[in-house]
Design a protein around this motif. Sequence first.
Motif, PDB file in Angstrom:
ATOM      1  N   ASP A   1       0.843  -1.191   0.000  1.00 47.79           N
ATOM      2  CA  ASP A   1       0.000   0.000   0.000  1.00 47.79           C
ATOM      3  C   ASP A   1       0.879   1.242   0.000  1.00 47.79           C
ATOM      4  N   LYS A   2       0.965   1.909  -1.147  1.00 39.22           N
ATOM      5  CA  LYS A   2       1.835   3.073  -1.258  1.00 39.22           C
ATOM      6  C   LYS A   2       1.211   4.325  -0.661  1.00 39.22           C
ATOM      7  N   LYS A   3      -0.097   4.316  -0.447  1.00 36.78           N
ATOM      8  CA  LYS A   3      -0.781   5.534  -0.001  1.00 36.78           C
ATOM      9  C   LYS A   3      -0.804   5.687   1.505  1.00 36.78           C
ATOM     10  N   ASN A   4      -1.025   4.595   2.210  1.00 35.21           N
ATOM     11  CA  ASN A   4      -1.166   4.695   3.660  1.00 35.21           C
ATOM     12  C   ASN A   4       0.161   4.508   4.379  1.00 35.21           C
ATOM     13  N   HIS A   5       0.354   5.320   5.406  1.00 34.34           N
ATOM     14  CA  HIS A   5       1.549   5.268   6.234  1.00 34.34           C
ATOM     15  C   HIS A   5       1.116   5.202   7.699  1.00 34.34           C
TER      16      HIS A   5
ATOM     17  N   ILE B   1      -1.826   7.549   8.790  1.00 33.82           N
ATOM     18  CA  ILE B   1      -1.872   8.907   8.239  1.00 33.82           C
ATOM     19  C   ILE B   1      -1.896   8.815   6.716  1.00 33.82           C
ATOM     20  N   GLU B   2      -2.545   9.782   6.102  1.00 34.43           N
ATOM     21  CA  GLU B   2      -2.616   9.829   4.643  1.00 34.43           C
ATOM     22  C   GLU B   2      -1.339  10.465   4.085  1.00 34.43           C
ATOM     23  N   ILE B   3      -1.129  10.316   2.792  1.00 35.39           N
ATOM     24  CA  ILE B   3       0.092  10.803   2.156  1.00 35.39           C
ATOM     25  C   ILE B   3       0.264  12.310   2.302  1.00 35.39           C
ATOM     26  N   ASN B   4      -0.848  13.072   2.281  1.00 33.44           N
ATOM     27  CA  ASN B   4      -0.720  14.539   2.410  1.00 33.44           C
ATOM     28  C   ASN B   4      -0.242  14.931   3.815  1.00 33.44           C
ATOM     29  N   GLU B   5      -0.697  14.208   4.844  1.00 38.87           N
ATOM     30  CA  GLU B   5      -0.220  14.483   6.205  1.00 38.87           C
ATOM     31  C   GLU B   5       1.248  14.087   6.337  1.00 38.87           C
ATOM     32  N   TYR B   6       1.607  12.988   5.704  1.00 43.20           N
ATOM     33  CA  TYR B   6       3.009  12.541   5.701  1.00 43.20           C
ATOM     34  C   TYR B   6       3.911  13.614   5.091  1.00 43.20           C
ATOM     35  N   GLU B   7       3.494  14.156   3.956  1.00 41.54           N
ATOM     36  CA  GLU B   7       4.288  15.209   3.307  1.00 41.54           C
ATOM     37  C   GLU B   7       4.388  16.450   4.192  1.00 41.54           C
ATOM     38  N   LYS B   8       3.309  16.737   4.911  1.00 43.98           N
ATOM     39  CA  LYS B   8       3.289  17.908   5.790  1.00 43.98           C
ATOM     40  C   LYS B   8       4.281  17.761   6.943  1.00 43.98           C
ATOM     41  N   ILE B   9       4.306  16.580   7.583  1.00 39.65           N
ATOM     42  CA  ILE B   9       5.217  16.422   8.727  1.00 39.65           C
ATOM     43  C   ILE B   9       6.677  16.287   8.260  1.00 39.65           C
TER      44      ILE B   9
END
Length: 196
Positions: free
Chosen positions: A72-76, A95-103
């Motif tokens: 699953d490449k989207k979920n972290h 966390i979703e990919i957009n939250e991952y990019e934010k942190i």
Amino acid sequence: MSFRIEEKLFIKKEQISEFKNFIKSKFAKKIYEPRIVNSLYFENSKMQMYDDSIEGLTPRKKIRVRNYPKQDKKNHNLEIKFSSVEGRYKTKKKIEINEYEKIKKNGIFDSQYGVCFPKLHVSYLREYYLIKDVRITVDTDINYQLYQNSLKTNDPNTIIEIKAEIKKNIDELTENFPIQRIRFSKYCNGIESFRR
């Protein structure tokens, strides 16, 4: 919160078959197919998580985002590993990919360590086994990469992790292991591999 025991074994590639024969003799069952694990570890500007881990201080934490890229490449998963005098435990939050990019950009605030930013990528191939209620993982093809400058290195060794509930006495299982038990942290080893 449920505390657990974690023991680690550090072995050379040529010892893997010996170890697998040993756990097979203990009726180990494979519980998952092998999979790639990616983790991005976060750290503060003073490298306090690294220092606390090296010194064995408690309480201490490790903060990471983990994913399984082939599944699953989207979920972290945002994971915090706690080590205290009572034992160890882990919290996990999807966390979703957009939250991952934010942190990755803004960091993560921690009450103990302050603002922590991405420091080290760790990836490896993990195999999963179970002997009664003791979980054993075998990690090979371990690779480290610094987040800021993309320097890479690999670890030719294999890490065995043994995990069980805190009430479980795993000495009976581990005392017969043909391999030495050690304190080991992939995060710390990865950091050190760029300082040699």
